[in-house]
Each structure stands twice: as C-alpha cells, then as structure tokens.
Design an enzyme around this catalytic site. Sequence first.
Site, mmCIF file in Angstrom:
data_model
loop_
_atom_site.group_PDB
_atom_site.id
_atom_site.type_symbol
_atom_site.label_atom_id
_atom_site.label_comp_id
_atom_site.label_asym_id
_atom_site.label_seq_id
_atom_site.Cartn_x
_atom_site.Cartn_y
_atom_site.Cartn_z
ATOM 1 N N TYR A 1 -56.227 -87.859 -40.491
ATOM 2 C CA TYR A 1 -57.481 -87.783 -41.246
ATOM 3 C C TYR A 1 -58.053 -86.360 -41.191
ATOM 4 O O TYR A 1 -57.384 -85.432 -40.759
ATOM 5 C CB TYR A 1 -58.449 -88.869 -40.746
ATOM 6 C CG TYR A 1 -57.866 -90.255 -40.968
ATOM 7 C CD1 TYR A 1 -57.623 -90.719 -42.258
ATOM 8 C CD2 TYR A 1 -57.494 -91.060 -39.898
ATOM 9 C CE1 TYR A 1 -57.041 -91.961 -42.478
ATOM 10 C CE2 TYR A 1 -56.905 -92.305 -40.120
ATOM 11 C CZ TYR A 1 -56.680 -92.757 -41.407
ATOM 12 O OH TYR A 1 -56.093 -93.974 -41.620
ATOM 13 N N GLN B 1 -66.728 -95.628 -34.155
ATOM 14 C CA GLN B 1 -65.792 -94.575 -34.529
ATOM 15 C C GLN B 1 -66.237 -93.931 -35.841
ATOM 16 O O GLN B 1 -66.400 -94.617 -36.857
ATOM 17 C CB GLN B 1 -64.367 -95.116 -34.659
ATOM 18 C CG GLN B 1 -63.363 -93.959 -34.679
ATOM 19 C CD GLN B 1 -61.968 -94.371 -35.077
ATOM 20 O OE1 GLN B 1 -61.787 -95.095 -36.060
ATOM 21 N NE2 GLN B 1 -60.979 -93.897 -34.337
ATOM 22 N N GLY C 1 -55.253 -102.491 -29.281
ATOM 23 C CA GLY C 1 -55.706 -102.767 -30.639
ATOM 24 C C GLY C 1 -55.292 -104.142 -31.099
ATOM 25 O O GLY C 1 -56.021 -105.130 -30.897
ATOM 26 N N ARG D 1 -60.670 -88.783 -30.464
ATOM 27 C CA ARG D 1 -59.328 -89.342 -30.457
ATOM 28 C C ARG D 1 -58.334 -88.361 -31.070
ATOM 29 O O ARG D 1 -58.616 -87.752 -32.105
ATOM 30 C CB ARG D 1 -59.325 -90.637 -31.276
ATOM 31 C CG ARG D 1 -58.016 -91.389 -31.182
ATOM 32 C CD ARG D 1 -58.088 -92.729 -31.880
ATOM 33 N NE ARG D 1 -57.024 -93.582 -31.357
ATOM 34 C CZ ARG D 1 -56.505 -94.611 -32.004
ATOM 35 N NH1 ARG D 1 -56.957 -94.953 -33.186
ATOM 36 N NH2 ARG D 1 -55.544 -95.328 -31.462
HETATM 37 C C1 PHB Z 1 -55.364 -98.333 -41.169
HETATM 38 O O1 PHB Z 1 -56.323 -98.978 -41.595
HETATM 39 O O2 PHB Z 1 -54.210 -98.580 -41.532
HETATM 40 C C2 PHB Z 1 -55.610 -97.253 -40.217
HETATM 41 C C3 PHB Z 1 -56.915 -96.814 -40.055
HETATM 42 C C4 PHB Z 1 -57.177 -95.824 -39.147
HETATM 43 C C5 PHB Z 1 -56.154 -95.278 -38.398
HETATM 44 C C6 PHB Z 1 -54.874 -95.700 -38.556
HETATM 45 C C7 PHB Z 1 -54.591 -96.703 -39.469
HETATM 46 O O3 PHB Z 1 -56.445 -94.329 -37.525
#
Ligand code: PHB
Length: 363
Positions: free
Chosen positions: A181, A101, A321, A228
């Site tokens: 992000y 990713q 996850g 994503r």
């Molecule tokens: C997290 O580390 O809290 C985290 C990282 C990436 C994501 C969502 C949460 O897409």
Amino acid sequence: MSKKPLLQPYTLGDLQMKNRIVMAPLTRSRADNAAKVPVPIMADYYRQRATAGLIISEGSQVSPQGVGYVNTPGIYSKAQVEGWKPVTQAVHDEGGLIFIQLWHVGRLSHPDHLDGNLPVAPSAINPEFVVRTPNGKKDSVTPRALSLADIQSIVSDFSRAASNAMEAGFDGVEIHSSNGYLFHQFFAPCSNTRTDQYGGSHENRTRFLFEVLDAMKQHMPENRIGLRLNPSAHDYHGLVVDADTLPTFDYLIGKLNNYNLAYLHLSEPFTDVSQVAFAETQIAKRYRPIYKGNLMINKGFTFESGNKILDEGFADMVAYGVPFIANPDLVRRFEHGFPLAEADPKSYYIPGPKGYTDYPAYK
Ligand code: PHB
C-alpha cells in the site's frame, strides 16, 4: 506448570495486555453504506473476539482517496467516528483493547472507487494488479504521481485520522505501512522513481512515513502508535524484492528506535521466498536484534509455533488473522487445546452477519 508464553500478560507502553495473542487486521467489508460508516454488527464481531490481548481493526481508510476495497469503513468523517464508538465500547466492556489500522492503498485503488479519478502513488507506475471494485474485479490503472502538496495533504489526513481514532475511543492506531500500500509504494524502488526528496536514498524513500509519524504524535501519545511492515513481500500487490529492499528496511527499522512506539508489527514472508534473490526468509530473527521496542510477528503461526517464537525471544506478541474469523474464542481454544473451526472464504467479504458474527464459541 507455568502458563505458555502466549497466555502470559504483556505490558504495551502504558497498556496491560492480558495475553500475547493479537487479533491481526482483517478486511471484512461489512460497512455496506455509501458513507462507509461502521455498522452495528461490527460491534458484535469485535466484542466476540475481545479476549485477544489486543485487537487490531480491519484497515480503515483515512480519506475517500485511500479506499481500495468494497465496503471498508473509514475514519475521516464525523459519522464514521460515531459509528466506531459502539465498537470500541463493546471491546472495552469485555476488558479488551483495540487499535484501529489506518490505511491508504495508494495505487491499489481504482477509478471505480474514486468517482472516476485516478488513484495516487509516488510515481505513475501501474502495479499490474486486480482490484476488487464496486463493479467487480478490474485491472489496476496507471496512477497519478503525487505532488509535494498532495503528499502534505495525505500527512494531514493521517493526523486527522489519529485524532478521530482517539475521539472514537480506540486505545491506539496501527499505520498500515505494509503489503504494497501507499507507504510501501514509497519504500520500494519498483514503485518509486521520484527524483525529489521522496525518492532515491533510504532517507528519502522513508521520509513520508516519518513525516506521518511526526504529525500523528501531535494528536496522540507516541506509545499508542504501532506500525506494520512486510519486508519480504514479493510478487505481492504489485511489489517485488530487489537488492535494495533489505537495506531499506534495515535503515527504516533502525530509525524506528528513535521513537517510543507501541509496537512494530512485522510479517514473515507471505509466500515461499527461499529462491528469491535478496529476500529474507526469517523476518523476526533478522529484526529482533535491530528493533529495541515491542515486536509483534504475524503470518501463519499455530499455538505451538507462536509459543516457540516467544520462547526463543524473537518476538513479544504474535498476531493471528484467519484463525480469528471462525474462532471468536481463539484464546480459550488455544488454552484448552480445543479444536479450531475452519472459516468459509465465501463469506469473508459479503455484507451482513453470515460468516461474520455467527461462528459460535466452542462447546
Ligand atoms: C485484502 O483485503 O485482501 C488485504 C487487505 C489488506 C492487506 C492485505 C490484504 O494488508
């Protein structure tokens, strides 16, 4: 009796998945060195989970500027490429598949991660978020708005990361264009008030993503690129849903049909958005008819609900996850109905093997 849909094989472009259970990307923060190079226990961790039909690695920053969390590995330096090689080798030795990713957190970084420099974003708007920094949790700051030249240099960072990923032996990459992000910051009007070709219309707010896709295609096969999206992220990582959110994602996902991608990875809402104006509560159902390629769905599925959504035809694969943290043999547990172990959140992000590679397979 025929196998449950999650346990059936799936053809992903030119790759053969042995089942439709995907290990979702999970931040695990084990790259505890200044150069942010993957460490050997990461190969053990991914090897233990290689019975998944596909592993998507933890988010890995494409540049020093893209980092937003402690001890997350990168994919921009030669040393990092070398550090990833034992990971991809371990997964392949077990007959698994692994994508990396690719991550840039944009304004969800902090000067403490960036040698005192400001994080970057489409516009200079503070996400009002709490950032995990090397010096503990800190309030986010107002980022610096990217110049046109800065945007092109981040496009180059993603294409370099794509070629690095191929060199490191990954089967493909997933662009992290989700969860508030950098890409998502371009999509959302609350974080993007630009008046140039990267702001305003749907075409403009999604331009950066398509420029990155087009650049990455020069360095790797298009059918090894996934991405994503989380259209219903609301009050999450500094973003909110508004009246233009769904029209933006409808446009974006429709346009993805012009590409022959590995997959589109969608998330169902992370929180209850049934009372949120303009938010979609059923992401797979909305987007299955729009997106013509391979569709992966994520967030909160069980073995039962995962099989159900595949049976209903709303997705082709389901990404899990948290269940993979304490259940390295999740596929086997699902298959045999074995009980699932609970992960300890206290060891999600600490260095070393504890709470990482010491969760046993079911006996
Ligand atoms: C997290 O580390 O809290 C985290 C990282 C990436 C994501 C969502 C949460 O897409």
